[in-house]
Scaffold this active site. Sequence first.
Site, PDB file in Angstrom:
ATOM      1  N   ASP A 535      52.578  37.641  59.500  1.00  0.00           N
ATOM      2  CA  ASP A 535      54.178  39.018  60.046  1.00  0.00           C
ATOM      3  C   ASP A 535      54.792  39.294  58.922  1.00  0.00           C
ATOM      4  OD1 ASP A 535      55.592  40.299  61.585  1.00  0.00           O
ATOM      5  OD2 ASP A 535      56.575  38.885  63.018  1.00  0.00           O
ATOM      6  N   ASP A 610      57.296  45.777  67.074  1.00  0.00           N
ATOM      7  CA  ASP A 610      57.933  45.395  67.202  1.00  0.00           C
ATOM      8  C   ASP A 610      58.237  46.165  68.792  1.00  0.00           C
ATOM      9  OD1 ASP A 610      58.104  42.554  66.505  1.00  0.00           O
ATOM     10  OD2 ASP A 610      60.095  43.733  65.133  1.00  0.00           O
TER      11      ASP A 610
END
Lengths: 935, 559
Positions: A535, A610
């Site tokens: 990430d 996200d």
Amino acid sequence: MAVISIERMGLLSVVCVSLFFSSTFAVDRGNFKTCDQSAFCKRQRALKPGQSPYRALLETLELSDSRLTLQLINDNNKVHLLLELYRLQGNMTRVKINELKPLKPRFEVPDVLIAEPPTEPLSVLSKDDNGVVLSLGAENQRLIVSARPFRLDIMEGPEVLLSLNSRGLLAFEHLRLHKDTQAQADGAEVKESVDGDQQQDEGKKDEDGESEKEEDGLWEETFKSHTDTKPNGPTSISLDFSLPGVEHVYGIPEHADDLKLKTTDGGDPYRLYNLDVFQYELYNPMALYGSIPVMLAHNTQRTMGIFWLNAAETWVDISSNTAGKTVFGKMLDFVQGSSEKPQTDVRWISESGIIDVFIMLGPKPSKVFSQYASLTGTQSFPPLASLGYHQCRWNYNDQEDVKSVDQGFDQHDIPYDFIWLDIEHADGKRYFTWDPHKFPQPKEMLQGLMDKRRKMVSIVDPHIRVDSGYKIHNEITSKDFYVKNKDGKNYEGWCWPGNSGYPDFTKPEMRAWWASMFAYDQYEGSMENLFTWNDMNEPSVFNGPEVTMHKDALHGKWEHRDIHNIYGLYVQMATAEGQIQRSGGVERPFVLTRAFFAGSQRYGAVWTGDNAAEWDHLKISIPMCLSLGLVGVSFCGADVGGFFKNPSTELLVRWYQTGAYQPFFRAHAHLDTTRREPWLFGPENTALIREVIRQRYALLPYWYQLFYQAHKTGMPVMRPLWVDYPKDTATFTIDDEFLIGSDLLVHPVTEEGSRGVTAYLPGAEEVWYDVHTFQKHNGAQNLYIPVTLSSIPVFQRGGSIIPRKDRVRRSSTCMENDPYTLYVALSPKKFAEGELYIDDGHSFNYDTKKEFIHRSLTFANNALTSSNLCPDCNFLTSSWIEKVLILGASKPSKVLLKMDGKETPVDFEFDTSMSVLTLRKPGMNAGADWTLLLQ
Amino acid sequence: MTCLHLLLTLVFAVSLGTPVEIQRPRGVPLTKKQFYEESKPFTCLDGSRTIPFDRVNDDYCDCKDGSDEPGTAACPNGSFHCTNAGYRPMFIPSSRINDGICGKMTLHLDISPQQCSMHGMVLHLKFFLCTDCCDTTDEYNSGAKCENTCKELGRKEREVLQKMAEITKEGFLLKQQLIEEAKKGQQEKQSKVTDMQENKKQLDEKVEALRTVKETAEQPEKEAKERHLKAWEEQKAAIRLEKDKAKMAETFLELDDNADGFVSVSELQSHAELDPDADGTLTEIEAQGLMGGAEQVDTSTFESVWPKIKDKYHSESQAEEPAPVETPPDEVKEPVVDNDSEPYPEDDISEEEDEDDEDEDDYHEDDDKAQPTIKTPEKTHEDEEAMPPYDADTQALIDAAQKARDDFEEAEKALREMDDQIRNIEKELSFDFGPDAEFTYLYSQCYELTTSEYIYRLCPFNRVSQKPKYGGSETNLGTWGSWSGPENNKYLLMKYEQGTGCWQGPNRSTTVKLTCGKETVVTSTSEPSRCEYLMEFTTPAVCQEPANIDPSPHDHVEL
């Protein structure tokens, strides 16, 4: 995940904190640049179409076997450029433009092309003072180089397929000395804001002096509190492409926007700059986590692609001569015959590097995919288990939590393959470590999962906590592997652990070292069922400009400016390599990444970052993954349920139904959301979620086979309808439904409280079978489908054969030896075909030892035959064929299985209402040759 | 516990079974053996169709209810029965047959009760997982090398069950005591409230009576005080007049420079401060004006002049020393400030004690009112002389009234306290302390659990809080909301809500899960979702009556 929890990041600078305190749920646009705020974009965009100042110097033309070089000159500033043209194998043309004699080398992106693309001979058909005509080989394709002004046209017969610099927007900011150092050496030269400056009067204005140039941001640029010192000055490049006859362009992910790209007149261009965007907004051209500078152009006749190989910040402008015209207006044009041909114009602008463009000429969509795959490689072939369901949350708190979630799946009889651990699992966000209180016995935990034939993913981000007690940091420091700031010191920025260093993944030695950290003896507590999630690899720097790294940071001799968009690719590359190495090169890796670039498909899966628990975010997951699939990245998914906020139960169920039919199927949730494991919403909803996850598992053989195909050919797994129906204009803008392979059509329900959806069933010749009811529908119609909360409209194409494993177990691995059911959906001509691919599901032996089964299944003339597509392959399976369903069949009098020279009768049942013939337990091994005869 | 009932019933059922393995198709329980007769065609248990017997367990699903494949994984909804000799028989979903996973049932003493859904039944199993067969019969063709763990498991389960049974038994006994005590306590409280209410009535009357007494005593007091004050005022006026006269005479003498018995215009003019138009000079005309037009005045006529000049007049003797005049007020002020300040600064009072505090404040106000009467003489320091003490009669009246007041206030206070007590008891009685009031003993108690980072505090029916172990302020994790267990027993869960708000999130809340135990202890805390806490709490109050059959000596028939 990207959100900063203020409570946890008490040390953040004030600037950064204010960034995340927006009261409404939406991106704070002010944190990210518009084109106007990005100096080079503003300069370049100020340049309007017109006569190009560039001229080809035909006398400099040199033609070797497959490479043509030619100098270009900008008549305004006399700077020479070098044009290189290549004819590449597989109907592609490569156009490279660089400065002939740059002050120092300009960056050319390495490690994206899988090899130097093989070339084919170019030949000069004719040449005169106006230009050169080159042959591109077959199909009467020619490349025309016009000299004055310089432009390139690719023709097929009388048709222009594509033109370069036809609008005169080629602009190349050559490297120069700063004015201070320049010392009026050539005071006579007209300074230009952009090399391609055509307006002499504007050029004169530049002599006004220092202040104006500073405003142009040539040598320095400040955004918010961050100053970009630009030691190399202006270096941007730009080129325009015209696509006559094209009204639909696609690709250039990642944007939270429709599948069909919009014109950018009057707004910002599409931006490609890998950024960690907090609470991103939908339907706009802002940059997101990844960038793939590939655009597809499509019309009923042809599909083409433009691959702009540049890793710097890039903006893409799109305009169209038909945009804004109503259908009626277009009709009027047509009737009056006065219409100009529709045309789409595209312009690419990058901050640094060179122009290196691959023009993929198709002509079929599948050809463009294979052309692009031949350049950058195909989707990695994932372990079968990674196509199952993934359960993730920020965070599963501790080993007990992991255990009880794992048990929850068994108690509710829901299959899953991977459970994920987010950043809280590591000791103080020091990746490669475990929190000693929450995860004191990682191996015990992993063994527990292994006993259930399940797997785990732990997060390993590329920001490294600056901490002299941390082995990883110390080794990177001692090996001098960190990215440097402009002053040559280790670059430091804020991320989850606080002050962090960023390893220089552009260095091969660094990547090799990083890979070695995944060895079982290095990554303590890891086991072979532990995989990785990368990430924040844009990279995300909380206190950096636009939440990323300063452009003047240094990767060896290159600036971060040059390499920005490829940083994330390198992180995933090194991680995947580490997983391969730890198994001695035997096992396939599984790595999920958020940032990506052209070529990232070779290293694993990608998710859309996200998102939020909102219906529009569910909807956008479809075009976002379709766009990625078109440019090579098939293994795509969105956080099921939505990352931020709490989904309503209806939204969660609908998201599971959608996600189960998208390639990467993972539920994920933000730390601040309430728990949402599938069984927490009452028995009815648990049953709905269980059902759709089971549908996913039953279809795993089909998914796996499609990924094998994607890996071999570059065909996307999840596709827009137009890919398979390229002449059907009705499909060109559809992005609320999609195909999985060629044979499954899915129209997820993405509206709250929906009572029905209208699905377009493509293909005038086709029939489509509802996979739940087996009802048959004709193609080329808009079909209204009433829905309830349990509905997920899915159709199987008549003419296809899909193998399923209808015995759903606790995990995909448990299903390894289970028998297959063949779903044979007959076309109107009573024909069907399909494939069956089987291997061990996890190793490279399919590749290195040809250990796989690949069979062709054909139904024709009332006989279903399995024949071997790979006679020299060897793999044994204990799976067999337990059932064959033939949809659209008529009732036979007798069914015989022909195998090994023997004929044995097979029991069958026939359902007259839906014309479904079920063959009971024919029982042959899935790897055998056989024929089933209907008499 | 209900779950225990179920477990035992199952075990019991088996112990009645015949201790011989009876031939039947794989996966079929003894109870259903009669439906699977080899000599006859098989009818699906739902009656949907009949198939030849050789299609039973032939690894192909023919029955919609899965009943033709009890021993294979062919049917998605099938279930497999394992005898688990040495342990206890169970059903598992048929999807677990030959899936390569062994029945590795590990003891989890440290985990919370798990719900295990098997074949429609829901069991609460505190210690065991029930996903696979311990006798390995579910893995007959998967290649998995499983060990039969039934004996071991049976032994452990017996241990655990025995332990649980003991705990339950003892806990249940304790619970009876708790119920007893609670009933007693409740009765006591009930009768106490009744008594108190009776007392309160009397107290009410008393207060009213005392109020009358007070008011009766205060009337003569008031009159006597007024009389005394009036006399004193008159006396003071007379004194003031005397003083003025003296001053006038003195002034006359001062002004009468030539001592001729007359104050002339020119003599008056020497006092410029008397200038009426404040231009700095007292002209002849102005002076004459002051003297009522006369050239000179004698002592008697001066009486009419004196009122016009006395405010401005500067005595010739005082004029030389004006400075000290300003100091006295300062000296006076300080003690006054002290008197006003309250004995308890407000800042020190914590919010939680707000309610009590209001009452206290009332008392303070009363005190403040009382004080001035005592301190009045001091405060009137500026007056020339103190008021003379009350005469004996008046003082007697005052003392009598004060006593009546004190008596009244005391009675009133007692009434308030009584009211509070009644309210508190009634509040306590209004709580739902369980069907038998067995949770009463938890009221007004607090239980703590210290973890590596925090001290958690559960005060049942009140609040849950968390305090960092190494300093820092307490966080409210929720105040008492309601019982929130499942419908069949809501007393298994407590919900505490509306705690301190989370940043960008909900208010903190806590669910307290109650399990049977001999001791009343918080055994664990966790935060499964952000700001939603889970606390495990053992108490004898939830211990269920043990089943009639004592589980400890039960014989596991080794089938």
